[in-house]
Design an enzyme around this catalytic site. Structure first.
Site, PDB file in Angstrom:
ATOM      1  N   TYR A 170      17.280 -62.433 -47.804  1.00 48.32           N
ATOM      2  CA  TYR A 170      18.071 -61.950 -48.940  1.00 48.32           C
ATOM      3  C   TYR A 170      19.244 -62.890 -49.209  1.00 48.32           C
ATOM      4  CZ  TYR A 170      20.886 -58.862 -51.866  1.00 48.32           C
ATOM      5  OH  TYR A 170      21.627 -58.340 -52.904  1.00 48.32           O
ATOM      6  N   LYS A 174      19.722 -65.388 -52.459  1.00 47.01           N
ATOM      7  CA  LYS A 174      20.878 -65.258 -53.343  1.00 47.01           C
ATOM      8  C   LYS A 174      21.701 -66.548 -53.383  1.00 47.01           C
ATOM      9  CE  LYS A 174      20.265 -60.987 -54.736  1.00 47.01           C
ATOM     10  NZ  LYS A 174      19.963 -60.666 -56.161  1.00 47.01           N
ATOM     11  N   VAL A 203      27.141 -52.270 -55.252  1.00 47.91           N
ATOM     12  CA  VAL A 203      27.051 -51.570 -56.534  1.00 47.91           C
ATOM     13  C   VAL A 203      26.240 -50.297 -56.309  1.00 47.91           C
ATOM     14  CG1 VAL A 203      26.341 -51.707 -58.951  1.00 47.91           C
ATOM     15  CG2 VAL A 203      27.117 -53.776 -57.756  1.00 47.91           C
TER      16      VAL A 203
END
Length: 274
Positions: A170, A174, A203
């Site tokens: 991940y 990114k 988020v």
């Protein structure tokens, strides 16, 4: 009625069925853009939390139409360039043009080992590459410029994560999005197409707000000899999808017409603490 900032524009949004993708589609539609929306709407086996379903995408369609905008929505896989190209073509046939790309689709298989590594690189990095590649021929041919926004993460600017291969993948994916952004910003500048990336901290979306990701976070904080500080500088634990959509709306507008090649944190000061 005064013109809205994106009247006459068309935006292509991936991962649009829910979460940040839906927020981006709704904000850009509210600003006047018509929408080409794509989402897989199927489960990837290495992803432990439930992914979006077709009814989620149908809800995005309804919400966008409620703003008065037009929308063409398709199920599509960002890992499959032909699938994306077909979705874009369907949008072009109905909406006539393409001005904005928001490469938002992503997964977070943080405890999935080697399978998670492969899938997260395929979706979060190769999928972004595919998204940009299927969009740029039309944008260049139109000759009107445009804006591309890659939705990365605070993990794209800092070495955040656990030792699991899915988590490492991940963060690697990114980070890789920043490289894509910088290369495309240079390649597309002669065509007045701007390319930037946004880097949110946490988020409140189904990718974060689920028992599996929450358990991974708890393990990260409790099982390390030196647990990372995962808090924000500002007194807010988690941001809302609309906070990121506001940044997207600015980057794709004429207010940011000379902004290109930037990695823009929208993170409540998370990265500044590092």
């Amino acid at each position: 009625m005064s013109p809205r900032p994106l009247d006459g524009k068309v935006a292509f949004v991936t991962g649009a069925a829910r979460g940040q993708g839906r927020a981006h589609a709704l904000r850009l539609a509210s600003d006047g853009a018509d929408i080409i929306a794509v989402d897989l709407c199927e489960q990837i086996p290495s992803v432990p939390y439930p992914m979006a379903r077709p009814d989620d995408l149908a809800q995005t369609v309804k919400l966008v139409e409620d703003t008065g905008a037009r929308i063409v929505a398709r199920q599509g896989d960002v890992r499959d360039r032909d699938s994306l190209a077909a979705a874009v073509q369907a949008g072009l046939e109905e909406l006539g043009r393409l001005d904005i790309v928001v490469a938002n689709a992503g997964i977070a298989p943080m405890q999935s080992g080697a399978d998670g590594w492969r899938d997260v690189i395929d979706v979060n990095l190769t999928g972004v590459h595919n998204t940009v590649e299927v969009a740029i021929p039309t944008m260049i041919e139109q000759g009107d410029g445009g804006s591309i926004v890659l939705i990365s993460s605070a993990a794209g600017l800092a070495g955040i994560g656990s030792a699991d291969a899915g988590s490492i993948g991940y963060t690697a994916a990114k980070h890789g999005m920043v490289g894509l952004m910088r290369v495309y910003a240079n390649l597309l500048a002669p065509h007045s197409i701007r390319v930037n990336s946004i880097h949110p901290a946490g988020v409140d979306t189904p990718m974060i707000n689920n028992e599996f990701t929450q358990a991974w976070m708890a393990q990260l904080l409790t099982e390390s000899d030196s647990p990372p500080d995962m808090g924000n500088a500002l007194p807010v634990q988690v941001m809302q999808p609309e906070d990121i959509a506001n940044a997207v709306a600015w980057l794709v507008s004429d207010q940011a017409r000379y902004v290109t090649g930037i990695a823009m944190p929208v993170d409540a000061g998370f990265l500044n603490k590092r």
